[in-house]
Each structure stands twice: as C-alpha cells, then as structure tokens.
Design a protein around this motif. Structure first.
Motif, mmCIF file in Angstrom:
data_model
loop_
_atom_site.group_PDB
_atom_site.id
_atom_site.type_symbol
_atom_site.label_atom_id
_atom_site.label_comp_id
_atom_site.label_asym_id
_atom_site.label_seq_id
_atom_site.Cartn_x
_atom_site.Cartn_y
_atom_site.Cartn_z
ATOM 1 N N GLY A 1 -33.374 -26.447 -28.317
ATOM 2 C CA GLY A 1 -34.812 -26.649 -28.316
ATOM 3 C C GLY A 1 -35.234 -27.726 -27.332
ATOM 4 N N LYS A 2 -36.352 -28.381 -27.621
ATOM 5 C CA LYS A 2 -36.887 -29.399 -26.719
ATOM 6 C C LYS A 2 -36.129 -30.714 -26.884
ATOM 7 C CE LYS A 2 -41.498 -27.408 -26.366
ATOM 8 N NZ LYS A 2 -41.202 -26.874 -25.027
ATOM 9 N N VAL A 3 -35.741 -31.288 -25.753
ATOM 10 C CA VAL A 3 -34.990 -32.539 -25.716
ATOM 11 C C VAL A 3 -35.710 -33.484 -24.758
ATOM 12 C CG1 VAL A 3 -32.820 -33.612 -25.024
ATOM 13 C CG2 VAL A 3 -32.778 -31.435 -26.242
ATOM 14 N N GLN A 4 -35.907 -34.720 -25.179
ATOM 15 C CA GLN A 4 -36.604 -35.701 -24.338
ATOM 16 C C GLN A 4 -35.625 -36.698 -23.734
ATOM 17 O OE1 GLN A 4 -39.337 -38.783 -26.046
ATOM 18 N NE2 GLN A 4 -40.889 -37.757 -24.788
ATOM 19 N N LEU A 5 -35.805 -36.971 -22.449
ATOM 20 C CA LEU A 5 -34.985 -37.985 -21.770
ATOM 21 C C LEU A 5 -35.493 -39.376 -22.167
ATOM 22 C CD1 LEU A 5 -34.425 -35.362 -20.181
ATOM 23 C CD2 LEU A 5 -34.377 -36.717 -18.096
ATOM 24 N N THR A 6 -34.575 -40.278 -22.503
ATOM 25 C CA THR A 6 -34.995 -41.601 -22.955
ATOM 26 C C THR A 6 -34.746 -42.672 -21.890
ATOM 27 O OG1 THR A 6 -32.860 -41.878 -24.106
ATOM 28 C CG2 THR A 6 -34.736 -41.038 -25.397
ATOM 29 N N HIS A 7 -33.491 -43.075 -21.673
ATOM 30 C CA HIS A 7 -33.226 -44.123 -20.691
ATOM 31 C C HIS A 7 -31.971 -43.791 -19.891
ATOM 32 C CE1 HIS A 7 -30.981 -45.260 -24.325
ATOM 33 N NE2 HIS A 7 -30.123 -45.852 -23.507
ATOM 34 N N VAL A 8 -31.833 -44.483 -18.751
ATOM 35 C CA VAL A 8 -30.759 -44.199 -17.801
ATOM 36 C C VAL A 8 -29.422 -44.723 -18.318
ATOM 37 C CG1 VAL A 8 -29.896 -44.613 -15.470
ATOM 38 C CG2 VAL A 8 -32.333 -44.219 -15.840
ATOM 39 N N LEU A 9 -28.413 -43.854 -18.279
ATOM 40 C CA LEU A 9 -27.046 -44.250 -18.601
ATOM 41 C C LEU A 9 -26.305 -44.694 -17.336
ATOM 42 C CD1 LEU A 9 -24.492 -44.339 -20.426
ATOM 43 C CD2 LEU A 9 -24.208 -41.885 -19.947
ATOM 44 N N LYS A 10 -26.490 -43.939 -16.252
ATOM 45 C CA LYS A 10 -25.793 -44.214 -14.997
ATOM 46 C C LYS A 10 -26.594 -43.582 -13.868
ATOM 47 C CE LYS A 10 -21.174 -43.870 -12.909
ATOM 48 N NZ LYS A 10 -19.793 -43.335 -13.069
ATOM 49 N N SER A 11 -26.546 -44.186 -12.675
ATOM 50 C CA SER A 11 -27.318 -43.613 -11.574
ATOM 51 C C SER A 11 -26.680 -43.897 -10.224
ATOM 52 C CB SER A 11 -28.751 -44.182 -11.591
ATOM 53 O OG SER A 11 -28.750 -45.563 -11.284
ATOM 54 N N ASN A 12 -27.031 -43.046 -9.253
ATOM 55 C CA ASN A 12 -26.752 -43.314 -7.849
ATOM 56 C C ASN A 12 -27.973 -42.853 -7.065
ATOM 57 O OD1 ASN A 12 -26.383 -40.473 -7.072
ATOM 58 N ND2 ASN A 12 -24.473 -40.586 -8.229
ATOM 59 N N GLU B 1 -28.739 -40.181 -5.531
ATOM 60 C CA GLU B 1 -29.137 -38.786 -5.656
ATOM 61 C C GLU B 1 -29.375 -38.351 -7.094
ATOM 62 O OE1 GLU B 1 -26.545 -35.989 -3.856
ATOM 63 O OE2 GLU B 1 -27.102 -36.505 -1.815
ATOM 64 N N THR B 2 -28.690 -38.953 -8.034
ATOM 65 C CA THR B 2 -28.755 -38.465 -9.414
ATOM 66 C C THR B 2 -28.907 -39.620 -10.400
ATOM 67 O OG1 THR B 2 -26.348 -38.558 -9.731
ATOM 68 C CG2 THR B 2 -27.262 -36.500 -8.850
ATOM 69 N N ARG B 3 -29.420 -39.264 -11.590
ATOM 70 C CA ARG B 3 -29.474 -40.192 -12.709
ATOM 71 C C ARG B 3 -29.032 -39.440 -13.958
ATOM 72 N NH1 ARG B 3 -33.743 -41.434 -9.468
ATOM 73 N NH2 ARG B 3 -34.137 -43.624 -8.995
ATOM 74 N N ILE B 4 -28.205 -40.079 -14.762
ATOM 75 C CA ILE B 4 -27.783 -39.494 -16.027
ATOM 76 C C ILE B 4 -28.526 -40.210 -17.146
ATOM 77 C CG2 ILE B 4 -25.857 -39.025 -17.578
ATOM 78 C CD1 ILE B 4 -24.020 -38.987 -15.151
ATOM 79 N N TYR B 5 -29.183 -39.433 -18.002
ATOM 80 C CA TYR B 5 -30.036 -39.990 -19.043
ATOM 81 C C TYR B 5 -29.488 -39.733 -20.439
ATOM 82 C CZ TYR B 5 -33.841 -40.628 -15.672
ATOM 83 O OH TYR B 5 -34.606 -41.027 -14.602
ATOM 84 N N HIS B 6 -29.642 -40.720 -21.304
ATOM 85 C CA HIS B 6 -29.539 -40.474 -22.733
ATOM 86 C C HIS B 6 -30.752 -39.650 -23.141
ATOM 87 C CE1 HIS B 6 -26.128 -43.006 -23.797
ATOM 88 N NE2 HIS B 6 -26.612 -43.974 -23.043
ATOM 89 N N THR B 7 -30.644 -38.945 -24.262
ATOM 90 C CA THR B 7 -31.749 -38.122 -24.734
ATOM 91 C C THR B 7 -31.962 -38.336 -26.236
ATOM 92 O OG1 THR B 7 -30.434 -36.186 -25.407
ATOM 93 C CG2 THR B 7 -31.032 -36.351 -23.066
ATOM 94 N N THR B 8 -32.978 -37.680 -26.748
ATOM 95 C CA THR B 8 -33.249 -37.754 -28.181
ATOM 96 C C THR B 8 -32.210 -36.992 -28.995
ATOM 97 O OG1 THR B 8 -34.819 -35.938 -27.813
ATOM 98 C CG2 THR B 8 -35.727 -38.177 -27.998
ATOM 99 N N GLN B 9 -31.354 -36.241 -28.330
ATOM 100 C CA GLN B 9 -30.193 -35.620 -28.978
ATOM 101 C C GLN B 9 -28.986 -36.507 -28.659
ATOM 102 O OE1 GLN B 9 -29.477 -33.015 -30.846
ATOM 103 N NE2 GLN B 9 -31.198 -31.576 -30.758
ATOM 104 N N PRO B 10 -28.481 -37.265 -29.624
ATOM 105 C CA PRO B 10 -27.428 -38.252 -29.336
ATOM 106 C C PRO B 10 -26.196 -37.688 -28.638
ATOM 107 C CG PRO B 10 -28.285 -38.559 -31.552
ATOM 108 C CD PRO B 10 -28.874 -37.271 -31.038
ATOM 109 N N ARG B 11 -25.890 -36.412 -28.865
ATOM 110 C CA ARG B 11 -24.671 -35.851 -28.273
ATOM 111 C C ARG B 11 -24.911 -35.237 -26.899
ATOM 112 N NH1 ARG B 11 -26.368 -31.652 -31.691
ATOM 113 N NH2 ARG B 11 -26.126 -29.535 -30.860
#
Length: 287
Positions: free
Chosen positions: A42-53, A55-65
């Motif tokens: 379903g719908k998942v919201q991006l919360t905050h940045v885990l890692k970035s460079n 070109e890309t950013r990896i985000y934590h989301t409202t789905q912990p896994r």
C-alpha cells in the motif's frame, strides 16, 4: 527487465557524470514526506535519510522493514531528465531482477518491494528491505578502538569467509560484483551476511554490450579507472576483478586505509579531465 513505457531520446551532452561521491546525511530534504504506492504494502511515506550520495538517497519509511532508494532525475531543464541517474536506476533495477531470478541468490541481497519512475516529477525509486545490521567497514572501525578481542577476531574471520563464499556463488551465475568493498557488505544483527548496492553488478546481460554498460562508483579509488577503462574498451570484467577488489578490501579493513585511495586534489583533477575515464553522459528528452 521491467518496462517503463515512455518515448525518450538522447539530447545534448551535459556536464553531469556517472561518478558518485558520498554526501553528508540530512534529516530531511526534497523527498522527505513523499508518499509512494507499493504493491502488497500500500502507501508508504518516506521519512528521513539513511544514506546518500550525489545521485541517490536512501530513506527510512513509515514501514520499518522498508527503505526506498531515490534517484534524482532532474537536470535543470523542464523537458529533460538526467541521463546518468536514469541509467543508474535502470541498471540497478535490471540487476535486482537478474539476481531475484536465481533462487539461491535471493537470500543474499535485500528483499525487493517494487520500483517505479515519475517522469513529471523527475524521480525514480527502488523499494527494498531494511537490513538490521552494520557494514563491515564501520563494524571493524568500532572494533579497532577496543583492541580486537579474540572473540571478535573469530567473528571477523567468519564474516570474511562468508562474504567470499557469497562472492563465489555470484560468480557461478556469471555475475561480477565490481564494486566489492566493505561498505557494501552488511553483517546482519542476527548473524549472516548480505550484499547491498547492486547498481555496479555486471550480469550476463551485459556481456554482449559491454561498452554500453554504465559504471557507477565512488571516484576516490584507483580501481575505478582500471575497471572503467576496460568497460569503455568493451572488455568484460572477470572474476579477477572481484578477487583484486577483495584483496584491497581486506587491506582496508586491516589498516583502516586503502592503498588505492586517491588524494582529494588528484581525484578532483581526474574528474575535470573526462578524457581519462571517457564517461558518456547527457540528458534524455521527454516527449
């Protein structure tokens, strides 16, 4: 590979590159708060940045896994998207699908939860499993301050052996890791090893068109020039590339430094002279 149907054409070359450099983490930026729809979740919201460079950013989301890797496709022109990040997204998605197609390789990488591209808002994403654990580089750095106790040394040997065993399993499927380094090896909290950052994997689909392969790597390591030169010349990398990288990785873990590291000033000079590494880049015009 998953098809994202849209008419595209290559436009005028730009100054963007496929080289990526680490960027500082930030708690929020342009994609924080973005909601995406994932099949089965379903719908998942991006919360905050885990890692970035760059070109890309990896985000934590409202789905912990679940974490989401975002590719910024903007290039400053309203009717174009950036070629480098677009190709990086396409390559990583294709690699995910190649690996997930091999049953014995699936448990060795993060679970895949979906991907998509938004041409209007100029971003793409890949959703994947959040791995509870620590990359080998930071794990070893922490241990160095404690003097490498005997129990830790045994765990380290076990982790390295498992990582090299996994590498061998990929080789049996004709897959070369290329960007094999401690940062991309995750030691899970409940023990075990998984590989992340699949964008640089060289799979059998690339052997017929090696010169069209997009190489994406951190620009402060000399093996970038070695592998990139071969790829641009149409010479496919072999298992020897990964064995060499494994030796460099072990040296780095043991000494907390890489003998292949390039000083910042030298790296900057290399990046100012594209003829050295012959990266091709442009934008893709949306029509």
């Amino acid at each position: 590979m998953t098809a994202f149907v849209r008419k595209l054409r290559i436009c005028t070359p730009s100054d963007e590159g496929t080289v990526k450099a680490d960027a500082p983490e930030s708690s929020a930026d342009k994609y924080s708060g973005l909601t995406i729809d994932l099949v089965g979740l379903g719908k998942v919201q991006l919360t905050h940045v885990l890692k970035s460079n760059t070109e890309t950013r990896i985000y934590h989301t409202t789905q912990p896994r679940v974490v989401v890797k975002m590719f910024d496709l903007s290039c400053g022109k309203p009717d174009e998207i950036s070629y480098g990040p677009y190709m990086s997204f396409s390559l990583e998605l294709a690699n995910f699908e190649d690996i997930l197609g091999a049953e014995d390789l699936r448990p060795l990488v993060p679970a895949y939860y979906g991907a998509n591209i938004n041409y209007d808002k100029k971003y793409a994403f890949i959703a994947m499993e959040y791995l509870e654990g620590q990359d080998l580089k930071s794990w070893c750095a922490e241990a160095s301050s404690g003097g490498y106790e005997t129990e830790w040394v045994e765990e380290f040997k076990e982790a390295v052996y498992e990582a090299l065993t996994i590498m061998t399993r990929f080789h049996r499927h004709g897959i070369i890791l290329i960007d094999f380094k401690p940062d991309n090896i995750i030691r899970l909290r409940e023990r075990g090893i998984k590989f992340v950052d699949l964008g640089a994997f060289f799979t059998p689909r690339h052997y017929g068109q090696t010169d069209k392969y997009v190489y994406s790597a951190t620009p402060d390591y000399a093996e970038l020039l070695i592998d990139a030169s071969n790829v641009q010349a149409g010479v496919p990398p072999t298992e020897a590339s990964d064995i060499f990288s494994a030796g460099v990785a072990l040296f780095e873990l043991a000494t907390d430094a890489s003998r292949l590291e390039i000083e910042d000033g030298t790296a900057d000079e290399i990046l100012k002279n594209p003829a050295i590494f012959l990266f091709r880049d442009s934008q893709i015009r949306i029509s």
